[in-house]
Structure formats: C-alpha cells, structure tokens
Design an enzyme around this catalytic site. Structure first.
Site, PDB file in Angstrom:
ATOM      1  N   CYS A  21       0.830  -1.202   0.000  1.00  0.00           N
ATOM      2  CA  CYS A  21       0.000   0.000   0.000  1.00  0.00           C
ATOM      3  C   CYS A  21       0.868   1.257   0.000  1.00  0.00           C
ATOM      4  O   CYS A  21       1.407   1.646   1.040  1.00  0.00           O
ATOM      5  CB  CYS A  21      -0.911  -0.026   1.233  1.00  0.00           C
ATOM      6  SG  CYS A  21      -1.917   1.443   1.376  1.00  0.00           S
ATOM      7  N   CYS A  33      -0.461   4.111   2.177  1.00  0.00           N
ATOM      8  CA  CYS A  33      -0.283   3.914   3.626  1.00  0.00           C
ATOM      9  C   CYS A  33       1.168   4.184   4.025  1.00  0.00           C
ATOM     10  O   CYS A  33       1.434   4.765   5.069  1.00  0.00           O
ATOM     11  CB  CYS A  33      -0.593   2.474   4.041  1.00  0.00           C
ATOM     12  SG  CYS A  33      -2.071   1.783   3.343  1.00  0.00           S
ATOM     13  N   ASP A  34       2.111   3.726   3.213  1.00  0.00           N
ATOM     14  CA  ASP A  34       3.513   3.675   3.655  1.00  0.00           C
ATOM     15  C   ASP A  34       4.470   4.561   2.860  1.00  0.00           C
ATOM     16  O   ASP A  34       5.610   4.759   3.282  1.00  0.00           O
ATOM     17  CB  ASP A  34       4.023   2.224   3.562  1.00  0.00           C
ATOM     18  CG  ASP A  34       3.185   1.277   4.389  1.00  0.00           C
ATOM     19  OD1 ASP A  34       2.676   1.712   5.441  1.00  0.00           O
ATOM     20  OD2 ASP A  34       3.021   0.115   3.993  1.00  0.00           O
TER      21      ASP A  34
END
Ligand code: NAP
Length: 277
Positions: A131, A134-135
């Site tokens: 992701c 997300c990261d």
C-alpha cells in the site's frame, strides 16, 4: 436474532447495508479487520460516478457508512470466526460472541495478492509493502530508489503516487505491456521518474540478514538473465485474492476462490447472498 447480517464494510457491504436498512431490516454490518475495506487505503478515486474532481478513498467510504447508518444500519467492529449454515437461524461466532441471523450477505472483498517469496514475507513492513498511500511517505523511502511490481491500474497508481517520495520508481512487470486502463498507462509511462522494466519478475528481495529492504533480484523472463537492483522499498501491486477462506467447502466457489452467484446475488445456501468482489 438478526434479520440480516452483512460481513464486510467495503463498497459492496455498505451498499447492501444502505438497501437493507431502507427496507427496515436494521442490518448488522460487521467490519472485519479493515473497516471501510481496501478503498480506504487508496488516495484519489477518479472513476466513481458522481465525483467529477475525484474523491479520497477514505472519505468515500466514510460517507457510504454514514449514509447507511442514517437509515438504521448498525456498523460494528468485529470479525466472523466461524459459521454454521446447517441450522436455522444461521449461527455465527463474532470475536467469540454468538450471533444468530435469518440471512447473511457475504461482502468480504479481496486482499492483496503476494509474490509468494520467502524474502517478501520476512521483509514485510521492513520495506516490503502492499500500500503506497499507507507507507509511501515513510522516511525510509524518501529520495531513495523504489520498486513497484505489477502492470495493472493499482501498480500504475502506486508508482505515480510514489514519485512524490522516491528518487526513481522502477515499475517491474512480467509482460511487455501494461494491463492498466489506457489513461492510467499513458500517464504512468509519461512520468519521467517512472522507469518501466518489461518482461521481468522479482525473484528475491534483499536483505533478510540486515532486516530491511536494500534491493531486489530481477529476472528477465524472456532471456532468463538475472541482475540486482538497489532499492529501499518494494511495493507489490499484483492484484487481489478473494477473502472467502471462511466459506470454503460450503459455499460454491470457482477455482480462484470467488463465490459463484446463483440467479443474481444468491449462493447455493438458502438465505446466504454475495455482493462485490
Ligand atoms: P489487475 O488488474 O488484476 O492487475 C494485476 C497485475 O499484476 C497484472 O498486470 C498482472 O500481470 C500482475 N500479476 C499478477 N500476478 C502476478 C505475479 N504473481 N507476479 C507478477 N505479476 C503479477 O489488478 P489491479 O491493478 O489491482 O486492479 C484490480 C481492479 O481494480 C481493476 O479492475 C482495476 O481497473 C481497478 N483499479 C482501478 C483504479 C483506478 O481507476 N483508480 C486503481 C486501482 C485498481 P498480467 O498483466 O501479466 O496478468
């Protein structure tokens, strides 16, 4: 006893919640471990009708939940651990608590497909991720070379997003053309920070000994030549696998684990329906 239990709060689960709530069935909607589903991990969604400027994935799912709740849907954080379809009402165990329901809608969606490499598993969250939104902004990826694996819309979206952070984004795809939609493919290939690597697969992620990602071994599937590529992050975006393990052996599925619907959204078990991925 519940009239309807819906498993999953992605687009399908919350749409089912909206309609069953408006039919006064007061659905109980169980989130599983990822409330809002995979779309909550996406940045901008450009192809959902009604949002000409695009909409943030998390915002879209929050709105869907509010809309369903407005008509009486009850969204509850909980994971179904087991089910018994042999008795009526249907018996569920939700985080250890029993729940009985007359009917069930399965909207469990799909999870990220993995490359299946041991080094991938060992370095997950240590540079291997599924992701980008997300990261991607983590300091470990800033101004460093990054790798995205895949050739679909997800891979294109991830690669484009990661150009904000990485020094260069290597897009490694196993074929010589992208599967992604035309508009996404053109946008991706026109980005000077994205370097496509065709006919190539990742065969190993380094460095398990150092407990962090330092590079990948890449193999050209046409020439069988192998080489290593330095990178600080590996973003795997190679599609999805359905979250249907729980229903295996009871609900009819195809060879990929997708539930086979009967006459629209019914399944082979009376009172059990399926929606979405
Ligand atoms: P996808 O379309 O199924 O693409 C998966 C990609 O991964 C393919 O290019 C596939 O290669 C490759 N792949 C699969 N297994 C692999 C493996 N074991 N090793 C290496 N490569 C592998 O999946 P997706 O990109 O996640 O998209 C899923 C759906 O969501 C699509 O309908 C897509 O349009 C949609 N989506 C839309 C947007 C958007 O519009 N904003 C964003 C994301 C997703 P092959 O090409 O050789 O099969």
């Amino acid at each position: 006893m519940e009239k309807v239990v819906i498993i999953g709060t992605g687009c399908a689960g919350l749409t089912a919640a909206l309609y069953t709530a408006r039919a006064n069935l007061k659905p109980l909607v169980l989130t599983g471990t990822m409330p809002g589903g995979l779309l909550t991990t996406t940045s901008i969604v450009e192809n959902f009708p009604g949002f000409p400027e695009g909409v943030d994935g998390y915002d879209l799912m929050t709105r869907m939940q509010k809309q369903a709740e407005r008509f009486g849907a009850r969204v509850q954080f909980g994971t179904v651990e087991s089910l018994d379809f042999s008795r009526r009402p249907i018996q569920l165990s939700v985080d250890g608590d029993p729940v009985e329901t007359e009917s069930l809608i399965i909207a469990t969606g799909a999870g990220h497909r993995r490359l299946g490499l041991e080094s991938e598993t060992l370095l997950e969250k240590k540079g291997v991720t599924y992701c980008a939104t997300c990261d991607g902004a983590l300091p470990m990826f800033k101004n460093r070379p990054l790798v995205v694996v895949g050739g679909g819309d997800s891979a294109c979206e991830e690669a484009t997003y990661l150009t904000r952070f990485g020094s260069v984004v290597h897009l490694i795809h196993r074929r010589d053309s992208l599967r992604a939609s035309q508009i996404m493919a053109e946008r991706t290939l026109a980005n000077p920070k994205i370097k496509p690597m065709w006919d190539s697969v990742v065969t190993e992620v380094f460095d398990v000994k150092k407990d962090k990602v330092s590079g990948v071994r890449v193999k050209n599937v046409k020439t069988s030549q192998e080489f290593t590529l330095d990178c600080a992050g590996v973003f795997v975006a190679i599609g999805h696998v359905p979250n249907t393990q729980l229903f295996k052996g009871v609900i009819n599925m195809d060879e990929n684990g997708y539930i086979i619907p009967v006459e629209g959204s019914r399944t082979n078990i009376p009172g059990v329906f399926v929606a979405g991925d």
